[in-house]
Design a protein around this motif. Structure first.
Motif, PDB file in Angstrom:
ATOM      1  N   GLY A  32     -28.361  17.848  31.459  1.00  0.00           N
ATOM      2  CA  GLY A  32     -29.145  18.360  30.343  1.00  0.00           C
ATOM      3  C   GLY A  32     -30.627  18.085  30.466  1.00  0.00           C
ATOM      4  O   GLY A  32     -31.451  18.820  29.892  1.00  0.00           O
ATOM      5  N   PHE A  33     -31.017  17.058  31.221  1.00  0.00           N
ATOM      6  CA  PHE A  33     -32.444  16.767  31.394  1.00  0.00           C
ATOM      7  C   PHE A  33     -33.171  17.926  32.066  1.00  0.00           C
ATOM      8  O   PHE A  33     -34.381  18.092  31.888  1.00  0.00           O
ATOM      9  CB  PHE A  33     -32.636  15.494  32.220  1.00  0.00           C
ATOM     10  N   GLY A  34     -32.421  18.742  32.817  1.00  0.00           N
ATOM     11  CA  GLY A  34     -33.051  19.887  33.449  1.00  0.00           C
ATOM     12  C   GLY A  34     -32.635  21.210  32.855  1.00  0.00           C
ATOM     13  O   GLY A  34     -33.422  22.149  32.817  1.00  0.00           O
ATOM     14  N   PHE A  82     -37.022  22.924  37.112  1.00  0.00           N
ATOM     15  CA  PHE A  82     -37.578  24.090  37.795  1.00  0.00           C
ATOM     16  C   PHE A  82     -36.829  24.373  39.092  1.00  0.00           C
ATOM     17  O   PHE A  82     -36.317  23.467  39.751  1.00  0.00           O
ATOM     18  CB  PHE A  82     -39.064  23.872  38.104  1.00  0.00           C
ATOM     19  N   GLY A  83     -36.794  25.672  39.461  1.00  0.00           N
ATOM     20  CA  GLY A  83     -36.285  26.081  40.758  1.00  0.00           C
ATOM     21  C   GLY A  83     -34.903  25.557  41.068  1.00  0.00           C
ATOM     22  O   GLY A  83     -33.966  25.632  40.269  1.00  0.00           O
ATOM     23  N   HIS A  84     -34.784  24.991  42.280  1.00  0.00           N
ATOM     24  CA  HIS A  84     -33.495  24.467  42.725  1.00  0.00           C
ATOM     25  C   HIS A  84     -33.032  23.311  41.842  1.00  0.00           C
ATOM     26  O   HIS A  84     -31.827  23.108  41.649  1.00  0.00           O
ATOM     27  CB  HIS A  84     -33.586  24.015  44.186  1.00  0.00           C
ATOM     28  N   GLY A  85     -33.984  22.563  41.298  1.00  0.00           N
ATOM     29  CA  GLY A  85     -33.619  21.458  40.422  1.00  0.00           C
ATOM     30  C   GLY A  85     -32.905  21.956  39.177  1.00  0.00           C
ATOM     31  O   GLY A  85     -31.916  21.362  38.727  1.00  0.00           O
ATOM     32  N   GLN A  86     -33.386  23.058  38.611  1.00  0.00           N
ATOM     33  CA  GLN A  86     -32.744  23.613  37.420  1.00  0.00           C
ATOM     34  C   GLN A  86     -31.361  24.171  37.757  1.00  0.00           C
ATOM     35  O   GLN A  86     -30.421  24.031  36.971  1.00  0.00           O
ATOM     36  CB  GLN A  86     -33.610  24.700  36.808  1.00  0.00           C
ATOM     37  N   ILE A  87     -31.251  24.800  38.918  1.00  0.00           N
ATOM     38  CA  ILE A  87     -29.939  25.306  39.343  1.00  0.00           C
ATOM     39  C   ILE A  87     -28.958  24.143  39.483  1.00  0.00           C
ATOM     40  O   ILE A  87     -27.803  24.225  39.024  1.00  0.00           O
ATOM     41  CB  ILE A  87     -30.064  26.079  40.671  1.00  0.00           C
ATOM     42  N   ALA A 118     -25.589  23.456  37.179  1.00  0.00           N
ATOM     43  CA  ALA A 118     -24.268  23.264  37.795  1.00  0.00           C
ATOM     44  C   ALA A 118     -23.638  21.955  37.326  1.00  0.00           C
ATOM     45  O   ALA A 118     -22.437  21.897  37.031  1.00  0.00           O
ATOM     46  CB  ALA A 118     -24.393  23.282  39.318  1.00  0.00           C
ATOM     47  N   ILE A 119     -24.448  20.904  37.259  1.00  0.00           N
ATOM     48  CA  ILE A 119     -23.922  19.605  36.802  1.00  0.00           C
ATOM     49  C   ILE A 119     -23.423  19.696  35.363  1.00  0.00           C
ATOM     50  O   ILE A 119     -22.360  19.153  35.027  1.00  0.00           O
ATOM     51  CB  ILE A 119     -25.003  18.518  36.944  1.00  0.00           C
ATOM     52  N   PHE A 173     -22.228  30.183  25.504  1.00  0.00           N
ATOM     53  CA  PHE A 173     -23.654  29.919  25.333  1.00  0.00           C
ATOM     54  C   PHE A 173     -24.158  29.135  26.543  1.00  0.00           C
ATOM     55  O   PHE A 173     -23.403  28.385  27.169  1.00  0.00           O
ATOM     56  CB  PHE A 173     -23.910  29.127  24.052  1.00  0.00           C
ATOM     57  N   GLN A 174     -25.427  29.300  26.869  1.00  0.00           N
ATOM     58  CA  GLN A 174     -26.032  28.565  27.975  1.00  0.00           C
ATOM     59  C   GLN A 174     -26.446  27.174  27.507  1.00  0.00           C
ATOM     60  O   GLN A 174     -26.687  26.945  26.321  1.00  0.00           O
ATOM     61  CB  GLN A 174     -27.267  29.321  28.484  1.00  0.00           C
ATOM     62  N   PRO A 175     -26.541  26.213  28.414  1.00  0.00           N
ATOM     63  CA  PRO A 175     -26.943  24.851  28.032  1.00  0.00           C
ATOM     64  C   PRO A 175     -28.279  24.764  27.316  1.00  0.00           C
ATOM     65  O   PRO A 175     -28.507  23.840  26.534  1.00  0.00           O
ATOM     66  CB  PRO A 175     -26.978  24.107  29.375  1.00  0.00           C
ATOM     67  N   ASP A 176     -29.179  25.729  27.580  1.00  0.00           N
ATOM     68  CA  ASP A 176     -30.488  25.687  26.913  1.00  0.00           C
ATOM     69  C   ASP A 176     -30.478  26.365  25.544  1.00  0.00           C
ATOM     70  O   ASP A 176     -31.517  26.468  24.893  1.00  0.00           O
ATOM     71  CB  ASP A 176     -31.562  26.315  27.802  1.00  0.00           C
TER      72      ASP A 176
END
Length: 534
Positions: A51-53, A74-79, A83-84, A474-477
């Motif tokens: 959730g931090f990302g 952001f970017g790969h970090g958000q992906i 996933a987590i 729903f999406q996590p955000d």
């Protein structure tokens, strides 16, 4: 949501004497329930970290930057973060279904489930708001009252600052649709934490925990009164990931409202009428939906008065006199509590007009919106109709239907305690379906009541599938995934697997080396309505 299928309503049974429940923490952790508890705990940790990302993070988060974790957004970090989160959600759902299978078979006791609730809840207390940004609106509305504004007259936009910066754009100009008690909580929290979003969110989440505690107490009590199994009821209504992830992780005031409402109903069933109505009045002063229970609680009180008169050898008063006595006392309690809260908060009844603010929400979870979409698409080849134009028709029609259903159900479901509680359930379901807008966590209202009944395995499977689907659309955000076909398809597939898994281990036959056994039907019959499993 109840059923008369053979496995649905069964004779109460006693707890099997040959089973020995785990006596120590180590024994518990080695049990099947312990394994599921660990899996769910791991899932909650993953939701919190991911959730931090991927969660409903602040638009500017200096804390993440200080912790060198801003790359998660952001970017790969958000992906990776997304996933987590989803792995965590699926893990919690899998653990919940496994616990449900064990509870149906009589292998998991009520006291074990009560132990698992805080285990799964603890990691979520540290999460950013998940699957919704409503927590930021709550804080901004509390700050309005703190700073001398009337939240029923103006939206957060009139009070610029860090709290406003994180409110969803659609709600910045919307007045508060919540009762005075919840505004007072928001005022108190923002008075203590100022404009510190993190501290405010954490403290707001902690204020939800009494609602969780009330549900842990009240839901099994409802089951004992309604013929259901307390352990199954707690598993369905409290350990449900839809409830824990959305109401605790998402920081929704439904947690307080549902806890107070179910506790109030339980108290009325135990003949503590004024106390029960008082709790529901407080629930209404948090969110208006709880008011659906009050008219039916009057019927229950009338039944108790009639039974008491008969037990004392007296002729019961006429129905009209009983109604005047019970309804009058109930209204008096409600008015005193609500008026006191409004006076302390210094607000009036403007929140009732603000309830229309939900009209801004448009998704496929409400029947008026579904009908509007169907009409718009169906007539597109010969007419250029806009969705808003059709909604202006379907919403009033569904509102009228809702009023008719509420009045009809209230009048017809009055002969027994069970009838009255079933009436509350029907009305709550109607409110969710027929209101102008609905969100996944709204379904926590009727599920909390439905859990008390003796439900068939098939009905439980449907509720597991529905809860799973609502948890995933729903999406996590906090954004809506209902308009993305692959997202809905995957959520539907997962929901079906979860539903079937309640009865069948490994429904996808992934363990090819051995057959996939089903939960013994004898086990289901043995505990489905047992009030004594502790």
């Amino acid at each position: 949501m109840t059923s008369s299928a053979p496995q649905a309503t069964v004779a109460p049974a006693t707890t099997p004497t040959h089973r020995s429940w785990p006596q120590t923490t180590a024994d518990f952790l080695r049990s099947q329930a312990g394994h599921a508890a660990i899996l769910g705990f791991a899932g909650a940790i993953m939701i919190t970290f991911g959730g931090f990302g991927a969660g409903s993070v602040r638009r500017e988060d200096p804390l993440l930057e200080a912790m060198h974790l801003s790359w998660l957004r952001f970017g790969h970090g958000q992906i990776l973060s997304t996933a987590i989160v989803w792995i965590g959600v699926i893990s919690m759902i899998a653990a919940w279904v496994r616990l449900g299978r064990g509870t149906l078979a009589g292998d998991v006791a009520l006291r074990q489930l009560r132990l698992i609730v805080p285990i799964w809840t603890a990691p979520l207390l540290l999460a950013v708001p998940m699957f919704s940004r409503d927590a930021y609106s709550y804080l901004a509305q509390g700050a309005l009252l703190r700073d001398g504004f009337d939240p029923y007259a103006v939206g957060p936009v009139v009070n610029p600052g860090i709290l406003l910066d994180n409110v969803s754009n659609v709600w910045t100009t919307t007045t508060a649709p919540y009762g005075p008690v919840f505004l007072l909580l928001g005022q108190g929290i923002t008075a203590l934490t100022g404009d510190n979003v993190i501290a405010g969110t954490m403290l707001l989440r902690l204020t939800m925990l009494p609602g969780l505690a009330l549900m842990i107490w009240a839901v099994p009590h409802l089951a004992r009164h309604l013929g259901g199994n307390p352990a199954i009821a707690l598993w369905l209504a409290v350990l449900n990931p839809l409830v824990l992830v959305h109401l605790i992780g998402g920081v929704h005031n439904e947690m307080l409202m549902v806890g107070l409402m179910t506790a109030g109903i339980a108290l009325v069933l135990e003949r503590r009428h004024l106390a029960g109505i008082g709790l529901v009045a407080i629930a209404v002063a948090i969110k208006a939906t709880a008011g659906a229970a009050l008219p039916f609680m009057v019927w229950i009180w009338m039944l108790h008065e009639k039974e008491r008169a008969e037990a004392q050898g007296r002729t019961p008063a006429s129905p009209l006199a009983l109604f005047a006595k019970t309804a009058g006392a109930g209204v008096a309690v409600f008015v005193v509590i609500f008026a006191a809260a409004s006076m302390v908060a210094g607000v009036g009844l403007g929140w009732m007009t603000a309830l229309s603010g939900s009209n801004k929400i448009i998704n496929w979870l409400s029947l008026p919106t579904i009908l509007a979409h169907v009409v718009t698409v169906g007539t597109s080849w010969f007419a250029d109709l806009r969705l808003g134009e059709i909604l202006a028709i379907t919403r009033p029609i569904c509102a009228a239907a809702l009023v008719a259903i509420v009045l009809t159900v209230w009048w017809k479901f009055k002969n027994t305690e069970r009838d009255a509680i079933l009436g509350i359930l029907i009305v709550l379901v109607a409110i969710v379906i027929l209101s102008p807008a609905a969100l996944p966590w709204y379904y926590s209202w009727p599920v909390a009541i439905a859990a008390g009944f003796a439900l068939s395995t098939r009905t439980l499977m449907v509720l597991v599938g529905l809860s799973t689907w609502l948890m995933l659309v729903f999406q996590p955000d906090g954004s809506i995934g209902l308009y993305t076909f692959p997202h809905v398809a995957l959520a539907t597939f997962a929901a079906v697997v979860a539903a079937v898994s309640l009865r069948t281990i490994d429904p996808l036959h992934l363990r090819a080396s051995r057959p996939s056994p089903e939960v013994p039907s004898s086990g289901l019959r043995r505990v489905a309505a047992s009030p004594g499993v502790e």
